[in-house]
Write a protein that holds these residues in place. Sequence first.
Motif, PDB file in Angstrom:
ATOM      1  N   PRO A 210      40.997  36.226  33.158  1.00  0.00           N
ATOM      2  CA  PRO A 210      40.143  37.417  33.469  1.00  0.00           C
ATOM      3  C   PRO A 210      40.817  38.553  34.121  1.00  0.00           C
ATOM      4  O   PRO A 210      40.701  38.557  35.581  1.00  0.00           O
ATOM      5  N   GLY A 211      41.477  39.551  33.375  1.00  0.00           N
ATOM      6  CA  GLY A 211      41.966  40.416  34.120  1.00  0.00           C
ATOM      7  C   GLY A 211      43.447  40.369  34.808  1.00  0.00           C
ATOM      8  O   GLY A 211      43.889  39.128  34.841  1.00  0.00           O
ATOM      9  N   ALA A 212      44.190  41.286  35.041  1.00  0.00           N
ATOM     10  CA  ALA A 212      45.521  40.946  35.663  1.00  0.00           C
ATOM     11  C   ALA A 212      45.082  40.264  37.199  1.00  0.00           C
ATOM     12  O   ALA A 212      45.852  39.443  37.572  1.00  0.00           O
ATOM     13  N   GLN A 213      44.166  40.470  37.687  1.00  0.00           N
ATOM     14  CA  GLN A 213      43.827  39.928  38.976  1.00  0.00           C
ATOM     15  C   GLN A 213      43.606  38.436  38.712  1.00  0.00           C
ATOM     16  O   GLN A 213      44.074  37.503  39.430  1.00  0.00           O
ATOM     17  N   VAL A 278      56.303  42.091  41.863  1.00  0.00           N
ATOM     18  CA  VAL A 278      56.509  43.409  41.667  1.00  0.00           C
ATOM     19  C   VAL A 278      55.859  44.457  40.550  1.00  0.00           C
ATOM     20  O   VAL A 278      55.399  43.628  39.636  1.00  0.00           O
ATOM     21  N   THR A 279      55.864  45.700  40.773  1.00  0.00           N
ATOM     22  CA  THR A 279      55.469  46.282  39.758  1.00  0.00           C
ATOM     23  C   THR A 279      56.655  47.141  39.358  1.00  0.00           C
ATOM     24  O   THR A 279      56.554  48.484  39.241  1.00  0.00           O
ATOM     25  N   PRO A 280      57.582  46.704  38.412  1.00  0.00           N
ATOM     26  CA  PRO A 280      58.864  47.383  38.294  1.00  0.00           C
ATOM     27  C   PRO A 280      58.632  48.576  37.321  1.00  0.00           C
ATOM     28  O   PRO A 280      59.396  49.792  37.260  1.00  0.00           O
ATOM     29  N   GLN A 283      55.777  51.580  39.919  1.00  0.00           N
ATOM     30  CA  GLN A 283      55.246  50.929  41.272  1.00  0.00           C
ATOM     31  C   GLN A 283      53.995  51.477  41.722  1.00  0.00           C
ATOM     32  O   GLN A 283      53.659  52.680  41.576  1.00  0.00           O
ATOM     33  N   PHE A 284      53.055  50.370  41.994  1.00  0.00           N
ATOM     34  CA  PHE A 284      51.945  50.846  42.660  1.00  0.00           C
ATOM     35  C   PHE A 284      52.026  50.852  44.110  1.00  0.00           C
ATOM     36  O   PHE A 284      52.217  49.919  44.464  1.00  0.00           O
ATOM     37  N   PRO A 285      51.586  51.845  44.822  1.00  0.00           N
ATOM     38  CA  PRO A 285      51.169  53.106  44.376  1.00  0.00           C
ATOM     39  C   PRO A 285      52.288  54.278  44.311  1.00  0.00           C
ATOM     40  O   PRO A 285      51.959  55.227  43.856  1.00  0.00           O
ATOM     41  N   GLY A 341      49.890  41.381  31.971  1.00  0.00           N
ATOM     42  CA  GLY A 341      49.539  42.409  31.502  1.00  0.00           C
ATOM     43  C   GLY A 341      47.726  42.561  31.322  1.00  0.00           C
ATOM     44  O   GLY A 341      47.100  41.713  31.837  1.00  0.00           O
ATOM     45  N   THR A 342      47.509  43.920  31.384  1.00  0.00           N
ATOM     46  CA  THR A 342      46.109  43.811  31.486  1.00  0.00           C
ATOM     47  C   THR A 342      45.447  44.803  30.273  1.00  0.00           C
ATOM     48  O   THR A 342      46.073  45.715  29.954  1.00  0.00           O
ATOM     49  N   PHE A 343      44.139  44.676  29.941  1.00  0.00           N
ATOM     50  CA  PHE A 343      43.539  45.422  28.991  1.00  0.00           C
ATOM     51  C   PHE A 343      42.574  46.599  29.857  1.00  0.00           C
ATOM     52  O   PHE A 343      41.856  47.224  29.175  1.00  0.00           O
ATOM     53  N   SER A 344      42.620  46.456  31.139  1.00  0.00           N
ATOM     54  CA  SER A 344      41.694  47.004  31.895  1.00  0.00           C
ATOM     55  C   SER A 344      42.315  48.756  31.689  1.00  0.00           C
ATOM     56  O   SER A 344      41.127  49.293  31.699  1.00  0.00           O
ATOM     57  N   LYS A 345      43.241  49.100  31.564  1.00  0.00           N
ATOM     58  CA  LYS A 345      43.650  50.417  31.290  1.00  0.00           C
ATOM     59  C   LYS A 345      43.920  50.992  29.956  1.00  0.00           C
ATOM     60  O   LYS A 345      43.769  51.933  29.812  1.00  0.00           O
ATOM     61  N   VAL A 346      44.212  50.079  29.015  1.00  0.00           N
ATOM     62  CA  VAL A 346      44.244  50.361  27.484  1.00  0.00           C
ATOM     63  C   VAL A 346      42.865  50.286  26.649  1.00  0.00           C
ATOM     64  O   VAL A 346      42.501  50.794  25.892  1.00  0.00           O
ATOM     65  N   LEU A 351      35.779  45.035  31.097  1.00  0.00           N
ATOM     66  CA  LEU A 351      35.945  44.049  30.181  1.00  0.00           C
ATOM     67  C   LEU A 351      36.505  42.710  30.659  1.00  0.00           C
ATOM     68  O   LEU A 351      36.281  41.594  30.451  1.00  0.00           O
ATOM     69  N   ARG A 352      37.249  42.656  31.664  1.00  0.00           N
ATOM     70  CA  ARG A 352      37.895  41.749  32.490  1.00  0.00           C
ATOM     71  C   ARG A 352      38.989  40.684  31.750  1.00  0.00           C
ATOM     72  O   ARG A 352      38.549  39.655  31.579  1.00  0.00           O
ATOM     73  N   LEU A 353      39.712  41.287  30.984  1.00  0.00           N
ATOM     74  CA  LEU A 353      40.524  40.618  30.131  1.00  0.00           C
ATOM     75  C   LEU A 353      42.073  41.191  30.353  1.00  0.00           C
ATOM     76  O   LEU A 353      42.322  42.334  30.262  1.00  0.00           O
TER      77      LEU A 353
HETATM   78  C1  LIG Z   1      49.117  47.255  40.225  1.00  0.00           C
HETATM   79  C2  LIG Z   1      47.688  46.777  39.385  1.00  0.00           C
HETATM   80  N1  LIG Z   1      47.973  45.448  39.195  1.00  0.00           N
HETATM   81  C3  LIG Z   1      46.714  44.854  38.747  1.00  0.00           C
HETATM   82  C4  LIG Z   1      45.437  45.756  38.504  1.00  0.00           C
HETATM   83  C5  LIG Z   1      44.331  44.839  38.182  1.00  0.00           C
HETATM   84  O1  LIG Z   1      44.170  44.801  36.816  1.00  0.00           O
HETATM   85  P1  LIG Z   1      42.570  44.162  36.410  1.00  0.00           P
HETATM   86  O2  LIG Z   1      41.662  44.940  36.216  1.00  0.00           O
HETATM   87  O3  LIG Z   1      43.223  43.687  34.953  1.00  0.00           O
HETATM   88  O4  LIG Z   1      42.451  42.952  37.161  1.00  0.00           O
HETATM   89  C6  LIG Z   1      45.560  46.975  38.928  1.00  0.00           C
HETATM   90  C7  LIG Z   1      44.282  47.737  38.760  1.00  0.00           C
HETATM   91  O5  LIG Z   1      44.260  48.780  39.018  1.00  0.00           O
HETATM   92  C8  LIG Z   1      46.771  47.427  39.348  1.00  0.00           C
HETATM   93  O6  LIG Z   1      46.707  48.791  39.742  1.00  0.00           O
END
Ligand SMILES: Cc1ncc(COP(=O)(O)O)c(C=O)c1O
Length: 503
Positions: A210-213, A278-280, A283-285, A341-346, A351-353
């Motif tokens: 259910p999403g990257a989360q 990590v977000t290599p 990097q967020f943010p 990985g996530t479909f949230s941005k693409v 959608l939560r996938l």
């Molecule tokens: C760094 C980072 N990781 C994960 C997510 C979460 O993505 P998802 O919506 O798939 O849970 C986000 C969403 O903004 C993000 O910025």
Amino acid sequence: LAKTRADIEFIELSIAQEEETPLYRQIFKRVRDAVISGQLRTGDRLPSSRTLAKELGVSRNTVSLAYEQLAVEGFIECRVGGGSWVAKIPGGIIDMFTNLGTDECDGSPGPRPRKTSNRASLITATPIEEKWPARRHNHPLAFRVGLPAMDLFPFDVWSMTVGKTARAENKALAVRTDTSGLRRLREAVASYLALSRGVICSSEQVLIVPGAQGGLDLTLRLLLDAGEKALIEDPSYLGIRGALVGAGAKAVPVPIDDEGFDIAKGEALAPDARLAVVTPSHQFPMAVTMSLKRRAMLLEWANRMGGWIVEDDYDSEFRYASRPLSPLMSLDTEGRVIYIGTFSKVIYPALRLGYLVVPEDMIDAFVALQRFSNASPPVFEQAVVASFIEQGHFARHISRMRQVYKSRGESLRSLLAERFGDLAPPAVPSAGMHMILPLQDCVCDQLVARCAAELGVDVRPLSMYSMREKRSPALALGYACVPESRMAASLDKLMQAIRAAVK
Ligand SMILES: Cc1ncc(COP(=O)(O)O)c(C=O)c1O
């Protein structure tokens, strides 16, 4: 001694037709409370269902239902043709009911403290994006970080795909499939990752979550024991911090610099830590890319420590200056990386996938935890996404959005340079969907962001993402969701907010 009907009136058995509680439940509750409080005693007779129904102006069925429930729960006894009376209830049970809500020690009324885990208070105290003032508006505001261009999503094609999937596959999809996701989608993701990210994996290694989360939550709960330390980027995505708290682990923040996350600093801060998130790619943010040297150092550390790297590759599809960098997963030869990985941005965030790619020897453990925490997303949406990918819509959409976001990023950057001449404008973005706008040192970024939210603009203060590291005030601005025609007007509002905050 049996009581008469007149005595029963003493219970004040009135009912409210307009209450939401069903009538039978109201009658049940009044009689039950009268028994518990001692107004009705063992042997007291209740009026017949016909009489009580007449008196209350309700149907006889309603009263019968109430009596049945009272009898099932042991408050009354009924005999066909013989009426109903209050049952013999052991004294201890009535006392237990009566004492509910009183303090056993001094008998004073009042709730006792409700003991929860430490995790409950820690997670409540973890900052959460949804509580940010800009989220109180019932539509997304300009510059919301991480929100894709919803004005350009091909909803017509999407709806057609939804319709076709419903007509052709509904029956087949009604039966539970693999816990780890619809095979077609896992295959589509494995091929997509091989082509676009150089990640070579089998579809068995791909788990739809259910999403990257959801992926973060599963991974951290599976790999960390309660109280263990995990190295995270400072500043970092709030969802990573929250997932670590959920896993009962301790976050050790490692300051980010121009080369991204530095494992040497991490190791110095927590020599016993054996997991890093990590977000290599982006990097967020802070929007920097981890250098190749740092990537090599991180992989070497994971091998030496027998540790884990959780690679959150949340928006790597959007690189404008060069091809996407190889993810750590594709450089890992020892099975030390969990890729998210996530479909949230693409596609879109609601959608939560999302998906995980896990080392082969970890598949069984991940699938078991996914099964028992019910972390398998609905299969219908998975089938729609699989068709969307198979029919080429997904690749077309990503490639179109890459152009759009590049152009929106450049427009925002030149507007910022034009209007905020006194501030150092951010560089032209080479990746991602947001940029960082530094503010003057005397300005409070939280205050600016709050004022901006009131004016209808959603910018995030950098300090919201920082843990230990004190940084100069700055704002994160998402540009992917802002059409160029709305950018100047939204920036005017932001300028107004900065002026208001400086006063
Ligand atoms: C760094 C980072 N990781 C994960 C997510 C979460 O993505 P998802 O919506 O798939 O849970 C986000 C969403 O903004 C993000 O910025």
